[in-house]
Design an enzyme around this catalytic site. Structure first.
Site, PDB file in Angstrom:
ATOM      1  N   GLY A 221      58.715  41.299  13.292  1.00 19.32           N
ATOM      2  CA  GLY A 221      58.165  42.641  13.189  1.00 19.32           C
ATOM      3  C   GLY A 221      58.833  43.592  14.159  1.00 19.32           C
ATOM      4  O   GLY A 221      59.976  43.387  14.579  1.00 19.32           O
ATOM      5  N   SER A 223      59.828  45.856  17.476  1.00 23.38           N
ATOM      6  CA  SER A 223      60.076  45.511  18.875  1.00 23.38           C
ATOM      7  C   SER A 223      58.896  45.909  19.751  1.00 23.38           C
ATOM      8  O   SER A 223      58.619  45.248  20.759  1.00 23.38           O
ATOM      9  CB  SER A 223      61.357  46.192  19.366  1.00 23.38           C
ATOM     10  N   GLY A 226      56.417  43.133  19.387  1.00 23.65           N
ATOM     11  CA  GLY A 226      57.019  41.945  19.973  1.00 23.65           C
ATOM     12  C   GLY A 226      57.035  41.993  21.488  1.00 23.65           C
ATOM     13  O   GLY A 226      56.791  40.978  22.161  1.00 23.65           O
ATOM     14  N   GLU A 244      61.393  37.627  16.338  1.00 23.49           N
ATOM     15  CA  GLU A 244      62.506  38.228  15.589  1.00 23.49           C
ATOM     16  C   GLU A 244      62.135  39.677  15.364  1.00 23.49           C
ATOM     17  O   GLU A 244      61.216  39.979  14.612  1.00 23.49           O
ATOM     18  CB  GLU A 244      62.740  37.494  14.263  1.00 23.49           C
ATOM     19  N   CYS A 278      65.716  44.847   8.900  1.00 23.74           N
ATOM     20  CA  CYS A 278      65.962  44.911  10.341  1.00 23.74           C
ATOM     21  C   CYS A 278      67.443  44.898  10.662  1.00 23.74           C
ATOM     22  O   CYS A 278      67.849  45.321  11.745  1.00 23.74           O
ATOM     23  CB  CYS A 278      65.230  43.791  11.064  1.00 23.74           C
TER      24      CYS A 278
END
Length: 488
Positions: A221, A223, A226, A244, A278
């Protein structure tokens, strides 16, 4: 509506109500309630209870369930592709390729497990050195909206294959795809509690990530999310965290002989999936001078003719919508911000209908913008930066905290070798679109783009941990004792 799947039963969520919408028509596709913290705890307990039995099954038994899942996906391929198209806005042709990738993930994961995390042994003195792998236990999988079937599948399949039990928290924008995917697992005969579905938005995600009963979390998903997870898991070496995330990906264009080939590759890199991959090119680095001007003129000319439309439009469009009206507004605001700070529009990104998330491709020259934000603009907005020489291009390409993908279009192998050596990215392509990736290769990046190589061949590395053993069937006193030890 029974929106959760816990311990083999469909249950109504007791948390906040939410809906998924067709991003083009705003039609309601799914409605339900999210999981509360108490329901998350129930799911964690169910997964914990199911884990030992699943982990003790033979590898071949687990593979048979995965193969049955692949068969179920094939049986429901049309329905699943349509659901993906409806919820994400991507064209049907692209949604169908996502289902194919989900099916193919089974064989790739089995091959990966055997090659990377199987059992290996060899003699070591009077014993046998054995390397085996064990599952972590109970793991959470957080899925994204851009590939709501394929990307969570890339965590779930190898996790189950390794013997883990799973708590699946999909994006709140694509709950219908998640529900249909879980139904395929049920059809495949996956035992109760081994896979649990926790629908919901932010509060559900926070409760799941914070639950002390999970042994790891696998995330694909943004940043921003994350980074929050990374901070939350800081100081917890007992839990595996695989991230990721996105990228501010550069595509450098050298002076190539075939301008049309370059233009086509740029379009495939920047605008496929409406820029919602992405690995999409976010920054296009073009040489200063007449040749670069010609390239950009041709790029604008071709990009302005790209077909944009609803997921089921015929003839099929190249680009569908972005995922929501909110996403469309954020992108339009980002374009306006760039223009207000000195950028020059080469091709305006537009929103033809106010109540539709369809956007046309946009190209903006940001060379003159003094303080360019290092962020991922997740949509069909390509930023152009002009460079003076190749060294400056590489420096600009690396001027980001991210490190997911980078590419070079060049007729010079020598320049590519230099670019490959000096680039800071987990994926580096030469004369191929940035968005092309093989499931048999590692997928992921460095820096703010993540840590492990999630959702591909190397996923086996974080779904199980290695156990090294020295083994011999008999306990025997050695003929020669260590100095200083007497057995007399």
């Amino acid at each position: 509506m029974n929106s959760l799947y816990i311990a083999g039963e469909w249950l109504a969520g007791q948390g906040e109500a939410f809906q998924s919408l067709n991003p083009v028509t705003q039609q309601v596709l799914w409605s339900g309630e999210g999981a509360t913290a108490a329901q998350v705890e129930s799911a964690v307990q169910a997964a914990r209870q199911a884990f030992p039995g699943w982990a003790r099954r033979t590898l071949e038994d687990r593979i048979s369930v995965l193969e049955a899942f692949a068969a179920a996906l094939k049986n429901h391929a049309d329905e699943l592709a349509r659901t993906i198209g409806e919820e994400t806005g991507k064209p049907l042709w692209e949604a169908a390729t996502e289902v194919t990738s989900m099916v193919n993930k089974i064989a790739i994961s089995v091959q990966s497990y055997r090659e990377r995390t199987g059992e290996k042994s060899g003699p070591l003195g009077d014993a046998t050195a054995v390397l085996r792998h064990k599952p972590h236990g109970v793991v959470a999988v957080f899925g994204p909206y851009n590939f709501p079937g394929h990307l969570p599948n890339g965590h779930i399949v190898p996790a189950l294959l390794a013997g883990n039990s799973v708590l699946f928290k999909p994006s709140e924008l694509t709950p219908k795809v998640a529900e249909l995917t879980v139904k395929c697992w049920i059809e495949a005969g996956l035992p109760a509690g081994v896979l649990n579905l926790l629908q919901g938005a932010r509060e559900t995600g926070i409760a799941l990530a914070a639950n002390p009963g999970i042994d790891g979390l696998f995330f694909t998903g943004s940043s921003r999310t994350g980074n929050h997870l990374h901070q939350q898991f800081a100081g917890r070496p007992d839990k595996i965290l695989a991230l990721e995330m996105g990228g501010n990906n550069p595509l450098v264009v050298d002076q190539v002989a075939d301008i049309d080939a370059a233009v086509y590759t740029i379009i495939q890199s920047a605008f496929i999936s409406a820029g919602q991959r992405c690995t999409c090119a976010r920054r296009l680095l073009v040489p200063e001078g007449a040749w670069g001007d010609s390239l950009l003129k041709r790029l604008v000319e071709v990009s302005s003719t790209i077909e944009v439309g609803a997921f089921d439009q015929q003839p099929a469009p190249f680009m569908g919508s972005v995922v929501s009206l909110g996403a469309a507004k954020a992108l339009m605001d980002a374009q306006a911000h760039l223009l207000a700070n000195g950028a020059v529009s080469l091709l305006a990104m537009t929103q033809p209908q106010a109540q539709s998330a369809l956007l046309t491709p946009g190209i903006v020259d940001v060379t003159a913008v003094a303080d360019r934000s290092d962020e991922e603009l997740f949509g069909p907005l390509l930023q152009v930066i002009r460079y003076a020489d190749f060294a400056a291009a590489i420096a600009e390409a690396n001027d980001t905290a991210f490190g997911l993908a980078a590419g070079l279009l060049s007729d010079s192998e020598e320049r590519y070798q230099q670019f490959w050596l000096e680039s800071r990215a987990g994926i580096v392509n030469w004369n191929k679109q940035l968005t092309g990736a093989a499931s048999s290769a590692p997928f992921g990046g460095v820096g703010a783009s993540g840590n492990h190589r999630a959702s591909a061949y190397y996923a086996a590395d974080y779904c199980a941990y290695p156990v090294a053993s020295l083994e011999t069937p008999s306990l025997v006193l050695p003929a020669a004792l260590t100095p200083g030890v007497k057995m007399a």
